[in-house]
Design a protein around this motif. Structure first.
Motif, mmCIF file in Angstrom:
data_model
loop_
_atom_site.group_PDB
_atom_site.id
_atom_site.type_symbol
_atom_site.label_atom_id
_atom_site.label_comp_id
_atom_site.label_asym_id
_atom_site.label_seq_id
_atom_site.Cartn_x
_atom_site.Cartn_y
_atom_site.Cartn_z
ATOM 1 N N ILE A 1 23.580 9.130 -2.675
ATOM 2 C CA ILE A 1 24.535 8.594 -3.660
ATOM 3 C C ILE A 1 24.016 8.758 -5.091
ATOM 4 C CG2 ILE A 1 23.711 6.202 -3.451
ATOM 5 C CD1 ILE A 1 26.767 5.432 -3.483
ATOM 6 N N GLY A 2 22.877 9.453 -5.237
ATOM 7 C CA GLY A 2 22.387 9.774 -6.576
ATOM 8 C C GLY A 2 21.708 8.622 -7.297
ATOM 9 N N GLU B 1 25.869 0.496 -9.667
ATOM 10 C CA GLU B 1 25.801 1.963 -9.756
ATOM 11 C C GLU B 1 26.734 2.603 -8.739
ATOM 12 O OE1 GLU B 1 24.081 4.270 -11.491
ATOM 13 O OE2 GLU B 1 22.492 3.203 -12.545
ATOM 14 N N THR B 2 26.693 2.090 -7.496
ATOM 15 C CA THR B 2 27.525 2.717 -6.464
ATOM 16 C C THR B 2 29.001 2.453 -6.717
ATOM 17 O OG1 THR B 2 27.536 0.841 -4.946
ATOM 18 C CG2 THR B 2 25.710 2.384 -4.733
ATOM 19 N N LEU B 3 29.311 1.413 -7.503
ATOM 20 C CA LEU B 3 30.706 1.136 -7.828
ATOM 21 C C LEU B 3 31.071 1.811 -9.153
ATOM 22 C CD1 LEU B 3 30.726 -2.564 -6.651
ATOM 23 C CD2 LEU B 3 31.915 -0.675 -5.565
ATOM 24 N N ALA B 4 30.371 2.896 -9.454
ATOM 25 C CA ALA B 4 30.692 3.761 -10.597
ATOM 26 C C ALA B 4 30.652 3.013 -11.927
ATOM 27 C CB ALA B 4 32.056 4.439 -10.386
ATOM 28 N N THR B 5 29.728 2.055 -12.047
ATOM 29 C CA THR B 5 29.616 1.280 -13.280
ATOM 30 C C THR B 5 28.180 1.363 -13.777
ATOM 31 O OG1 THR B 5 31.308 -0.246 -12.518
ATOM 32 C CG2 THR B 5 29.853 -1.042 -14.252
ATOM 33 N N GLU C 1 31.760 9.606 -11.806
ATOM 34 C CA GLU C 1 33.003 10.128 -11.239
ATOM 35 C C GLU C 1 32.785 10.455 -9.755
ATOM 36 O OE1 GLU C 1 36.452 10.147 -11.714
ATOM 37 O OE2 GLU C 1 35.396 9.343 -13.467
ATOM 38 N N ALA C 2 31.658 11.159 -9.471
ATOM 39 C CA ALA C 2 31.354 11.554 -8.097
ATOM 40 C C ALA C 2 31.124 10.329 -7.211
ATOM 41 C CB ALA C 2 30.124 12.458 -8.073
ATOM 42 N N ARG C 3 30.580 9.272 -7.799
ATOM 43 C CA ARG C 3 30.289 8.081 -6.996
ATOM 44 C C ARG C 3 31.558 7.423 -6.471
ATOM 45 N NH1 ARG C 3 25.634 5.943 -10.187
ATOM 46 N NH2 ARG C 3 23.860 7.115 -9.379
ATOM 47 N N LYS C 4 32.705 7.708 -7.104
ATOM 48 C CA LYS C 4 33.947 7.105 -6.611
ATOM 49 C C LYS C 4 34.328 7.653 -5.236
ATOM 50 C CE LYS C 4 35.716 5.603 -11.022
ATOM 51 N NZ LYS C 4 36.602 5.855 -12.146
ATOM 52 N N LYS C 5 33.696 8.762 -4.827
ATOM 53 C CA LYS C 5 33.912 9.271 -3.469
ATOM 54 C C LYS C 5 33.213 8.407 -2.430
ATOM 55 C CE LYS C 5 34.228 14.218 -4.408
ATOM 56 N NZ LYS C 5 33.578 15.506 -4.198
ATOM 57 N N PHE C 6 32.264 7.572 -2.912
ATOM 58 C CA PHE C 6 31.416 6.821 -1.982
ATOM 59 C C PHE C 6 31.755 5.340 -1.954
ATOM 60 C CE2 PHE C 6 28.684 10.332 -3.254
ATOM 61 C CZ PHE C 6 28.058 10.677 -2.077
ATOM 62 N N GLY C 7 31.509 4.748 -0.799
ATOM 63 C CA GLY C 7 31.441 3.295 -0.730
ATOM 64 C C GLY C 7 30.148 2.982 -0.023
#
Lengths: 256, 251
Positions: free
Chosen positions: B48-49, A131-135, B75-81
């Motif tokens: 991070i939602g 999820e955190t890797l936008a997947t 899309e918004a999560r790409k701002k995060f690591g």
């Protein structure tokens, strides 16, 4: 009062479980239709669920065909109908044993693996990591397993149908000395196209059921290693029940 | 900028967050400290939602992350690591495929993605590990690979979930140094949750103490070290005696 309470909580738990499976199913369908398509992951699952199940399916089908011929030959001999062995084997295998046994074998082998793998990914936070890797984990993990199972189950059932009938042949012809021509004649003559396709349709349904039930169990695993164990057991038990119960109703529906 | 306003979250009857307010400025490093089960992880998952608030909001650069649909959320999560406590590496993939996961998924060619992975791994102090499987790595190495994966897509915000838990003190300090290095070299905003005070003092611009579902106190490391708040005092000195009671133990 205690009894009513227990019954109530069982019914609520069951309803909630079924609802949750259907919600996951709906989300999987949605993710399946939206691009990008997970072609590489799906082919890997076809290998995992399908190709690697072939040996077990072969052994199961051959011996089922053999034992069917054995039982039918000796049983039907009592009223002189042993010539019907071919028919009994071909109808039983294509309509029932082929799809159901293939479903059970795949549920035990690949379904358990799905639940264990997704369960482990859940408890080690790999699903959160996706999820955190936008997947979307549904798209990345569940859709490929679902699509692969729906494709692979009918294909495995074709193999099971052929080898089951050959297993019956081996016993009827080689062991009991029935004429080869008679076996084939009886096996083919009363077999209708819809017997085979009805069986394959059931297999595809079982494939969908196994994938969604087992992925659901794994995906919502809680409680560490013990949870993964419970999820795996649950996945196999619920898949078996789903296959056996839905088989009756699908068959009744097809025969209408 | 991250703005958390009046955040409430309950699981069943268990009220975990009871109105958390917290702001993190761009480029700042905020450390949230708190006991086990105080809701630190729940707070981070809201940022991070991964979880949706019952009440209140989390704004990332002014956008309420809980109100985004699936597509915009990804899309918004790409701002995060995010660096997970157990690193959460995908154990079916090699180290470099883990690091380049987002890049490979957004269509970068394998050879190029592997080069990026090697570069990111070097940034966290690892060489010649790209072709190993995660199972072949030690705990500290796994965390560093997890960090390399978290920074591979050049996020603006890094979230660290207990970065020093479960590794030896020397490795823990090396991770602290890496967190500082990430902020200085990549200019990222970072939020860390931990109960390791040594780490908190070292990496924080600001420290926030989460207790009983609320932020009890925030301040610079020096302010926290010299706090007069008895709750914070008890936590940072690590005493079983004081206003914070441990369930099942009577003082």
């Amino acid at each position: 009062m205690r009894f009513v309470e227990l019954l109530g909580s069982l019914i609520i738990g069951f309803t909630r479980g079924v609802g949750s499976v259907f919600l996951l199913f709906a989300e999987s369908l949605k993710e399946m239709l939206l691009p990008p398509y997970e072609i590489k992951n799906t082919s890997r699952q076809v290998l995992e669920v399908g190709i690697k199940s072939v040996p077990v399916v072969i052994i199961t089908a051959v011996f089922t065909g053999m034992v069917l011929a054995l039982q039918t030959f000796t049983g039907f001999k009592r009223f002189g109908a042993e010539a019907l062995v071919g028919t009994v084997v071909s109808l039983s295998i294509t309509r029932e044993m082929g799809p159901v046994l293939t479903g059970l074998v795949v549920a035990g082998r690949a379904g358990a693996a799905m639940a264990a793998e997704l369960g482990t990914m859940r408890v080690t936070e790999q699903i959160d990591a996706l999820e955190t890797l936008a997947t979307s984990p549904v798209k990345y993990l569940i859709v490929p397993r679902f699509v692969a199972s729906v494709i692979v189950l009918p294909a495995l059932t074709v193999i099971a149908d052929m080898l089951g009938i050959l297993g019956g042949y081996a016993v009827a012809v080689w062991l009991y000395g029935m004429s080869s021509a008679l076996y084939w004649h009886r096996a083919w003559n009363y077999l209708e196209v819809r017997d085979i396709f009805g069986g394959l349709a059931k297999a595809a349904f079982f494939g969908a059921g196994i994938a969604i039930v087992c992925c659901h169990e794994g995906f919502y695993t809680e409680g560490g290693a013990e949870g993964v164990g419970k999820a795996t057991t649950g996945a196999v038990v619920i898949s078996f029940m789903t296959i056996l119960i839905s088989d009756y109703f699908l068959t009744a529906w097809f025969l209408k | 900028m991250i703005e958390i306003k009046d955040l409430h979250k309950a699981f069943g009857a268990h009220q975990v967050l009871r109105g958390v307010d917290l702001q993190v400025q761009d480029g700042q490093s905020v450390v949230v400290i708190g006991g086990s089960g105080s809701g630190k992880s729940v707070l981070m998952k809201h940022i991070i939602g991964l979880l949706r608030p019952d009440k209140g909001s989390v704004l990332i650069d002014g956008v309420d992350i809980a109100k985004l649909d699936a597509k915009h959320l990804y899309e918004a999560r790409k701002k995060f690591g995010m660096l997970f406590q157990g690193a959460a590496l995908f154990d079916s993939m090699t180290v470099w495929e883990n690091v380049s996961f987002v890049l490979l998924r957004s269509g970068m060619r394998a050879a190029e993605a592997k080069q990026v992975a090697i570069e990111k791994l070097r940034l966290v102090g690892l060489t010649d590990v790209e072709d190993l499987m995660p199972a072949e790595l030690s705990g500290g190495m796994r965390k560093r690979v997890g960090l390399a994966r978290a920074i591979a897509h050049q996020p603006q915000i890094l979230l660290y979930d207990e970065p020093t838990t479960g590794i030896d003190p020397i490795m823990a300090d090396a991770i602290n140094d890496l967190i500082i290095k990430m902020r200085e070299e990549l200019l990222v905003t970072s939020v860390t949750i931990t109960h390791d005070m040594h780490s908190a003092y070292k990496i924080a611009d600001r420290i926030a103490f989460l207790y009983d579902g609320r932020i009890v106190e925030t301040g610079t490391p020096d302010e926290i070290r010299n706090t007069s708040n008895p709750l914070t005092r008890q936590f940072i000195t690590g005493s079983a005696q004081g206003p914070i009671r441990i369930e099942g133990l009577s003082a």
